[in-house]
Scaffold this active site. Structure first.
Site, PDB file in Angstrom:
ATOM      1  CG  ASP A 171      -2.513   1.103   1.370  1.00  0.00           C
ATOM      2  OD1 ASP A 171      -2.521   1.949   0.122  1.00  0.00           O
ATOM      3  OD2 ASP A 171      -2.759   1.478   2.729  1.00  0.00           O
ATOM      4  CG  ASN A 221      -6.813  -1.913  -6.390  1.00  0.00           C
ATOM      5  OD1 ASN A 221      -6.307  -2.671  -6.201  1.00  0.00           O
ATOM      6  ND2 ASN A 221      -7.328  -0.665  -4.846  1.00  0.00           N
TER       7      ASN A 221
HETATM    8  C1  FPP Z   1      -1.542   0.573  -3.821  1.00  0.00           C
HETATM    9  O1  FPP Z   1      -1.341   1.817  -3.963  1.00  0.00           O
HETATM   10  C2  FPP Z   1      -1.599  -0.476  -4.423  1.00  0.00           C
HETATM   11  C3  FPP Z   1      -2.273  -1.103  -5.420  1.00  0.00           C
HETATM   12  C4  FPP Z   1      -3.208  -0.574  -5.883  1.00  0.00           C
HETATM   13  C5  FPP Z   1      -1.417  -2.390  -5.637  1.00  0.00           C
HETATM   14  C6  FPP Z   1       0.040  -2.864  -5.559  1.00  0.00           C
HETATM   15  C7  FPP Z   1       0.401  -2.734  -7.012  1.00  0.00           C
HETATM   16  C8  FPP Z   1       1.620  -2.134  -6.968  1.00  0.00           C
HETATM   17  C9  FPP Z   1       2.438  -2.361  -6.671  1.00  0.00           C
HETATM   18  C10 FPP Z   1       1.639  -2.064  -9.062  1.00  0.00           C
HETATM   19  C11 FPP Z   1       2.622  -2.987  -9.408  1.00  0.00           C
HETATM   20  C12 FPP Z   1       2.318  -4.608  -9.359  1.00  0.00           C
HETATM   21  C13 FPP Z   1       3.097  -5.185 -10.449  1.00  0.00           C
HETATM   22  C14 FPP Z   1       2.957  -6.879  -9.450  1.00  0.00           C
HETATM   23  C15 FPP Z   1       3.086  -4.952 -11.328  1.00  0.00           C
HETATM   24  P1  FPP Z   1      -2.706   2.939  -3.735  1.00  0.00           P
HETATM   25  O2  FPP Z   1      -2.595   3.604  -4.768  1.00  0.00           O
HETATM   26  O3  FPP Z   1      -3.671   2.589  -3.049  1.00  0.00           O
HETATM   27  O4  FPP Z   1      -1.856   4.175  -2.627  1.00  0.00           O
HETATM   28  P2  FPP Z   1      -2.167   4.812  -2.259  1.00  0.00           P
HETATM   29  O5  FPP Z   1      -2.922   4.310  -0.625  1.00  0.00           O
HETATM   30  O6  FPP Z   1      -0.631   5.568  -1.657  1.00  0.00           O
HETATM   31  O7  FPP Z   1      -3.494   5.795  -2.774  1.00  0.00           O
END
Ligand code: FPP
Length: 277
Positions: free
Chosen positions: A37, A85
């Site tokens: 996250d 998501n």
């Molecule tokens: C949370 O960040 C993360 C995700 C949406 C999922 C994880 C995705 C990745 C690490 C990208 C690439 C992964 C692979 C396997 C290629 P967020 O957008 O929720 O962060 P925030 O809470 O700070 O907005």
């Protein structure tokens, strides 16, 4: 139990080796699950677009996967894309995440081969775009014979929908075999989960400080130790995985039992107290 690959401690960075030296290799967790996250916050703090945060997050996946394979961690399961998501993010961000996943697979399969990593997936992956599924299949087939770390990406994943899927397939099996509901055991439910082939996580890491499970591996984490770090996922590296494991090794897992030194139970005294009200 270590996977049948060779340990490659010499490939750790010197900082990682220093943390690794504090670990008890015989008590490594078998399975580490991570809620990645903070990509958006990482980008926001730098006045960058969220996409850049996801891109940096993909780099962290690569580096953490490599460290996991060097220390012989058998199972690493990453929450890469949840059902929520998919439902709640703008279309443009979802499209970007799908493209990023494809390019991550394209550019990392060779690295997985070099690190003896096998890739697998859990979730309603059949609902992902066809070209993404094709790339996923290719990566899975190419790495299928690797014997080191199994990197599992949870994609289009939700813990509750996993349970719904498990109950549907268990109900179908029961109907077919004329099994009555009283005979259902925990083992039956386990057999129908996406994770039937792997042990439950010993350690769950969540980055960026939120104290939530976010619908991740709800059945499987019944006895899992939880480690929450303020660090945002794009800043998370192999050394932080090792630090989380060091913290895990300092804990005492009781599985609902008693800890050593928690005192004798004097049954006679307890009976007297209960009788006296
Ligand atoms: C949370 O960040 C993360 C995700 C949406 C999922 C994880 C995705 C990745 C690490 C990208 C690439 C992964 C692979 C396997 C290629 P967020 O957008 O929720 O962060 P925030 O809470 O700070 O907005």
């Amino acid at each position: 139990m270590l996977p049948s690959g060779t340990l490659r401690i010499h490939e750790l960075t010197s900082e990682e080796r220093a943390v690794y030296a504090t670990l008890k290799p015989e008590c490594l967790p078998e399975h580490v699950a991570i809620i990645m996250d903070g990509n958006g916050r990482w980008a926001g703090r730098r006045s960058l677009k969220r996409f850049i945060g996801h891109q940096q997050g993909a780099r962290s996946v690569q580096l953490v996967m490599e460290t996991a394979s060097r220390i012989g961690l058998p199972w690493l399961t990453l929450y890469a894309f949840s059902i929520e998501n998919d439902l709640r993010r703008p279309k443009a961000e979802i499209n970007f995440l799908m493209r990023l996943l494809k390019s991550f697979l394209e550019s990392n399969v060779q690295r997985m081969m070099d690190n003896n990593v096998r890739i697998r997936y859990i979730g309603r992956t059949h609902e992902l775009p066809a070209e993404v599924q094709e790339k996923m299949r290719w990566a899975e087939e190419t790495t299928a014979r690797n014997t080191g770390t199994t990197l599992t990406l949870a994609l289009k994943y939700g813990g509750r929908s996993e349970l719904v899927d498990a109950f549907r397939s268990l109900a179908a099996e029961m109907k077919l075999k004329h099994i009555s509901p009283e005979r259902i055991t925990e083992e039956d439910i386990h057999r129908h989960l996406y994770t039937a082939h792997m042990p439950d996580p010993d350690l769950l890491i969540r980055t960026s400080g939120e104290m939530r499970l976010s619908n991740y591996l709800l059945w499987q984490i019944a006895y899992t130790e939880i480690f929450v770090t303020e660090r945002l996922w794009p800043d998370f590296r192999g050394i932080h995985l090792l630090e989380a494991i060091a913290d895990f090794q300092r804990r005492e897992r009781r599985y609902g039992g008693l800890s050593e030194g928690s005192g004798e139970v004097d049954e006679e005294a307890e009976r007297i107290k209960i009788a006296a009200g």
